[in-house]
Design a protein around this motif. Structure first.
Motif, PDB file in Angstrom:
ATOM      1  N   ILE A 116       0.837  -1.198   0.000  1.00  0.00           N
ATOM      2  CA  ILE A 116       0.000   0.000   0.000  1.00  0.00           C
ATOM      3  C   ILE A 116       0.868   1.243   0.000  1.00  0.00           C
ATOM      4  N   ASN A 117       0.607   2.132  -0.945  1.00  0.00           N
ATOM      5  CA  ASN A 117       1.222   3.457  -0.973  1.00  0.00           C
ATOM      6  C   ASN A 117       0.116   4.466  -0.685  1.00  0.00           C
ATOM      7  N   GLY A 118       0.134   5.032   0.532  1.00  0.00           N
ATOM      8  CA  GLY A 118      -0.950   5.914   0.935  1.00  0.00           C
ATOM      9  C   GLY A 118      -0.946   7.264   0.267  1.00  0.00           C
ATOM     10  N   GLY A 119       0.177   7.676  -0.323  1.00  0.00           N
ATOM     11  CA  GLY A 119       0.237   8.972  -0.980  1.00  0.00           C
ATOM     12  C   GLY A 119      -0.184  10.088  -0.051  1.00  0.00           C
ATOM     13  N   THR A 120      -1.108  10.926  -0.524  1.00  0.00           N
ATOM     14  CA  THR A 120      -1.670  11.997   0.304  1.00  0.00           C
ATOM     15  C   THR A 120      -3.141  11.734   0.606  1.00  0.00           C
ATOM     16  N   SER A 121      -3.559  10.502   0.484  1.00  0.00           N
ATOM     17  CA  SER A 121      -4.974  10.158   0.578  1.00  0.00           C
ATOM     18  C   SER A 121      -5.483  10.159   2.014  1.00  0.00           C
ATOM     19  N   ILE A 122      -6.809  10.220   2.137  1.00  0.00           N
ATOM     20  CA  ILE A 122      -7.513  10.057   3.403  1.00  0.00           C
ATOM     21  C   ILE A 122      -8.329   8.784   3.287  1.00  0.00           C
ATOM     22  N   PHE A 123      -8.051   7.816   4.146  1.00  0.00           N
ATOM     23  CA  PHE A 123      -8.740   6.527   4.127  1.00  0.00           C
ATOM     24  C   PHE A 123      -9.693   6.491   5.316  1.00  0.00           C
ATOM     25  N   ARG A 124     -10.982   6.303   5.025  1.00  0.00           N
ATOM     26  CA  ARG A 124     -12.014   6.394   6.067  1.00  0.00           C
ATOM     27  C   ARG A 124     -12.811   5.095   6.153  1.00  0.00           C
ATOM     28  N   LEU A 125     -12.935   4.572   7.375  1.00  0.00           N
ATOM     29  CA  LEU A 125     -13.785   3.414   7.647  1.00  0.00           C
ATOM     30  C   LEU A 125     -15.043   3.924   8.318  1.00  0.00           C
ATOM     31  N   SER A 126     -16.182   3.802   7.634  1.00  0.00           N
ATOM     32  CA  SER A 126     -17.383   4.510   8.085  1.00  0.00           C
ATOM     33  C   SER A 126     -18.550   3.596   8.428  1.00  0.00           C
ATOM     34  N   GLY A 127     -18.382   2.275   8.318  1.00  0.00           N
ATOM     35  CA  GLY A 127     -19.478   1.359   8.597  1.00  0.00           C
ATOM     36  C   GLY A 127     -19.739   1.206  10.083  1.00  0.00           C
ATOM     37  N   VAL A 128     -20.868   0.579  10.408  1.00  0.00           N
ATOM     38  CA  VAL A 128     -21.223   0.376  11.812  1.00  0.00           C
ATOM     39  C   VAL A 128     -20.267  -0.615  12.461  1.00  0.00           C
ATOM     40  N   THR A 129     -20.117  -1.787  11.864  1.00  0.00           N
ATOM     41  CA  THR A 129     -19.157  -2.795  12.326  1.00  0.00           C
ATOM     42  C   THR A 129     -18.418  -3.306  11.107  1.00  0.00           C
ATOM     43  N   GLN A 130     -17.107  -3.242  11.124  1.00  0.00           N
ATOM     44  CA  GLN A 130     -16.328  -3.605   9.939  1.00  0.00           C
ATOM     45  C   GLN A 130     -15.153  -4.500  10.298  1.00  0.00           C
ATOM     46  N   THR A 131     -14.736  -5.284   9.293  1.00  0.00           N
ATOM     47  CA  THR A 131     -13.545  -6.127   9.416  1.00  0.00           C
ATOM     48  C   THR A 131     -12.521  -5.699   8.380  1.00  0.00           C
ATOM     49  N   LEU A 132     -11.266  -5.638   8.793  1.00  0.00           N
ATOM     50  CA  LEU A 132     -10.151  -5.394   7.887  1.00  0.00           C
ATOM     51  C   LEU A 132      -9.349  -6.676   7.789  1.00  0.00           C
ATOM     52  N   ALA A 133      -9.362  -7.305   6.634  1.00  0.00           N
ATOM     53  CA  ALA A 133      -8.536  -8.486   6.385  1.00  0.00           C
ATOM     54  C   ALA A 133      -7.212  -7.976   5.822  1.00  0.00           C
ATOM     55  N   LEU A 134      -6.260  -7.751   6.698  1.00  0.00           N
ATOM     56  CA  LEU A 134      -5.065  -6.990   6.349  1.00  0.00           C
ATOM     57  C   LEU A 134      -3.829  -7.869   6.397  1.00  0.00           C
ATOM     58  N   GLY A 135      -3.191  -8.045   5.247  1.00  0.00           N
ATOM     59  CA  GLY A 135      -1.951  -8.781   5.178  1.00  0.00           C
ATOM     60  C   GLY A 135      -0.911  -8.050   4.355  1.00  0.00           C
ATOM     61  N   ALA A 136      -1.205  -6.793   4.036  1.00  0.00           N
ATOM     62  CA  ALA A 136      -0.358  -6.022   3.141  1.00  0.00           C
ATOM     63  C   ALA A 136       0.818  -5.395   3.869  1.00  0.00           C
ATOM     64  N   THR A 137       1.834  -5.029   3.098  1.00  0.00           N
ATOM     65  CA  THR A 137       2.905  -4.181   3.594  1.00  0.00           C
ATOM     66  C   THR A 137       2.634  -2.755   3.118  1.00  0.00           C
TER      67      THR A 137
END
Length: 211
Positions: A77-98
């Motif tokens: 993941i290259n975040g750059g200048t972005s804004i990443f927003r998690l906005s759901g009521v209940t959420q899961t992040l399946a995260l295995g990235a570098t």
């Protein structure tokens, strides 16, 4: 032009252009960036977003996800200048990235990280809004971020759970079931829970409440 894309299944793209899809759309269902090569993830509001693959650059202004977010092993993941927003009521992040996010906002309800093979790394703002929770489980939280917001971060990881030397506006809850390090830093609110003993791993300052 069409603002909302109605989708009851999965839309996928392997396109490697700077804008593989029109930006700023509201996309229902699941959207999959699954190219083998580098791809740009364009700004917009996604329900379920899966970016598993190669190098993924988060482009534009704001990327909003209200459902499942997946970035599996082999993804950078290259975040750059972005804004990443998690906005759901209940959420899961399946995260295995570098790689790293830039600004990372926890809105809505509880966000739980699962299936991680690497840390959640944030190098901009990490904002946990009040009454919201980021549940790290056994996964690390690293990066050069600045914490804001009055929400809660929970961790069961026993060693190296979070980046050291931070000033935490969020409540941090160490809830491990065995010997657990409390990482050095300045905490606005610090909670020690779980059944395991707690061990100071650095200088710890608590400005408000220790529970």
């Amino acid at each position: 032009s069409v603002k909302t894309i109605t989708n009851a299944g999965t839309i996928r793209t392997q396109h490697t252009s700077s804008d593989p899809i029109p930006s700023g759309k509201i996309i229902a269902g699941t959207f999959l960036y699954d190219g083998v090569g580098a791809q740009n993830v364009v700004k917009g509001s996604y329900t379920n977003l899966n970016i598993t693959g190669g190098n993924r650059t988060l482009t534009g202004d704001t990327i909003n996800v209200s459902g499942l977010f997946t970035a599996g092993a082999g993804t950078t993941i290259n975040g750059g200048t972005s804004i990443f927003r998690l906005s759901g009521v209940t959420q899961t992040l399946a995260l295995g990235a570098t790689g790293a996010f830039n600004d990372f906002y926890v809105l809505g309800g509880t966000k739980t990280i699962t299936a991680a093979t690497g840390p959640l790394t944030v190098n901009g703002i990490l904002d946990i809004e009040i009454t919201r929770t980021l549940a790290l489980n056994d996964n690390q939280l690293l990066g050069t971020f600045t914490n804001s917001g009055l929400g809660t971060i929970t961790t069961t990881r026993l060693t190296g759970a979070v980046a050291s030397g931070k000033t935490w506006t969020s409540l941090v809850n160490y809830s491990g079931a065995a010997n657990q390090e409390i990482i050095g830093g300045t905490y606005n609110r610090l909670t020690l829970s779980g059944t395991g003993p707690k061990l100071a791993a650095g200088n710890i300052v608590v400005d408000s409440a220790l529970v």
